[in-house]
Design a protein around this motif. Structure first.
Motif, PDB file in Angstrom:
ATOM      1  N   MET A  48       0.849  -1.196   0.000  1.00  0.00           N
ATOM      2  CA  MET A  48       0.000   0.000   0.000  1.00  0.00           C
ATOM      3  C   MET A  48       0.880   1.240   0.000  1.00  0.00           C
ATOM      4  SD  MET A  48      -3.042  -1.019   2.632  1.00  0.00           S
ATOM      5  CE  MET A  48      -4.222   0.177   2.119  1.00  0.00           C
ATOM      6  N   TRP A  49       0.326   2.326  -0.564  1.00  0.00           N
ATOM      7  CA  TRP A  49       1.025   3.600  -0.600  1.00  0.00           C
ATOM      8  C   TRP A  49       0.006   4.719  -0.710  1.00  0.00           C
ATOM      9  CZ3 TRP A  49       0.403   0.339  -4.604  1.00  0.00           C
ATOM     10  CH2 TRP A  49      -0.065   0.849  -5.797  1.00  0.00           C
ATOM     11  N   PHE A  50       0.442   5.917  -0.365  1.00  0.00           N
ATOM     12  CA  PHE A  50      -0.394   7.097  -0.509  1.00  0.00           C
ATOM     13  C   PHE A  50       0.012   7.828  -1.774  1.00  0.00           C
ATOM     14  CE2 PHE A  50      -0.721   6.254   4.019  1.00  0.00           C
ATOM     15  CZ  PHE A  50      -2.093   6.318   4.185  1.00  0.00           C
ATOM     16  N   SER A  51      -0.960   8.327  -2.506  1.00  0.00           N
ATOM     17  CA  SER A  51      -0.701   8.955  -3.785  1.00  0.00           C
ATOM     18  C   SER A  51      -1.313  10.351  -3.818  1.00  0.00           C
ATOM     19  CB  SER A  51      -1.334   8.098  -4.893  1.00  0.00           C
ATOM     20  OG  SER A  51      -1.337   8.766  -6.116  1.00  0.00           O
ATOM     21  N   LYS A  52      -0.696  11.227  -4.580  1.00  0.00           N
ATOM     22  CA  LYS A  52      -1.277  12.557  -4.778  1.00  0.00           C
ATOM     23  C   LYS A  52      -2.570  12.462  -5.573  1.00  0.00           C
ATOM     24  CE  LYS A  52       3.158  14.891  -4.735  1.00  0.00           C
ATOM     25  NZ  LYS A  52       4.159  15.614  -5.506  1.00  0.00           N
ATOM     26  N   ARG A  53      -2.697  11.389  -6.344  1.00  0.00           N
ATOM     27  CA  ARG A  53      -3.881  11.194  -7.174  1.00  0.00           C
ATOM     28  C   ARG A  53      -5.137  10.972  -6.321  1.00  0.00           C
ATOM     29  NH1 ARG A  53      -3.392   6.615 -11.639  1.00  0.00           N
ATOM     30  NH2 ARG A  53      -1.867   8.004 -12.570  1.00  0.00           N
ATOM     31  N   THR A  54      -4.961  10.292  -5.178  1.00  0.00           N
ATOM     32  CA  THR A  54      -6.088  10.028  -4.277  1.00  0.00           C
ATOM     33  C   THR A  54      -5.686  10.433  -2.867  1.00  0.00           C
ATOM     34  OG1 THR A  54      -5.321   7.769  -3.994  1.00  0.00           O
ATOM     35  CG2 THR A  54      -7.020   8.142  -5.664  1.00  0.00           C
ATOM     36  N   PRO A  55      -5.699  11.733  -2.542  1.00  0.00           N
ATOM     37  CA  PRO A  55      -5.231  12.197  -1.227  1.00  0.00           C
ATOM     38  C   PRO A  55      -6.025  11.563  -0.075  1.00  0.00           C
ATOM     39  CG  PRO A  55      -5.792  14.048  -2.672  1.00  0.00           C
ATOM     40  CD  PRO A  55      -6.199  12.808  -3.373  1.00  0.00           C
TER      41      PRO A  55
END
Length: 125
Positions: free
Chosen positions: A51-58
Motif C-alpha cells: 500500500m502507498w499514498f498517492s497525490k492522485r487520491t489524497p
C-alpha cells in the motif's frame, strides 16, 4: 495524508492480509505487472499486498496485490484460433469506418474515426 506506520501490517490484523508499505515487501513476492514483465503469470490467490499514498487520491491509500514468485508459471500458449481472433480484433480497432484506411494506431474511442478524418482531412484519391 496518512502515515507510513498505518500501512505496516505484516500480520494482517488491520487489513485482513499481510500489508507492507511501498518498496518494503519481503523478497519472493511480486505484483502481477512485475510477474508479467518476467514472463510469468500468478497462480493462486494473492498472499499479501503493498500500500502507498498517492497525490492522485489524497488520504486514500492505493494498493497492489502481491503473489509468490515461486508459484508463478509461464502463461499457457495461445491456440491458432485465439491468435487469429486477436489479430482480427486489433485490425478492426485500427480500421477507420469513415475512410476505410487501416491505421498504425488504435482509433480513439472518443472520436470513433481516425484523426485525419476527425480533423477534416480526406485521403488523397
Amino acid at each position: 495524508m496518512g502515515r507510513l506506520a498505518d500501512l505496516w501490517d505484516p500480520a494482517g490484523e488491520r487489513h485482513d492480509v499481510p500489508t507492507y508499505p511501498w518498496r518494503m515487501a519481503p523478497e519472493g513476492l511480486a505484483t502481477r505487472d512485475q510477474l508479467v514483465a518476467q514472463g510469468l503469470r500468478p497462480r493462486g490467490p494473492a498472499v499479501a499486498q503493498v500500500m502507498w499514498f498517492s497525490k492522485r487520491t489524497p488520504g486514500v491509500p492505493r494498493f497492489a496485490r502481491l503473489y509468490p514468485i515461486d508459484r508463478a508459471t509461464p502463461p499457457k500458449p495461445r491456440s491458432p484460433g485465439q491468435i487469429a481472433s486477436l489479430a482480427a480484433a486489433m485490425q478492426s480497432r485500427r480500421t477507420c469506418p469513415e475512410c476505410g484506411e487501416i491505421r498504425t494506431y488504435c482509433l480513439p474511442t472518443s472520436l470513433g474515426i481516425c484523426t485525419p478524418c476527425a480533423d477534416g482531412f480526406t485521403a488523397a484519391a
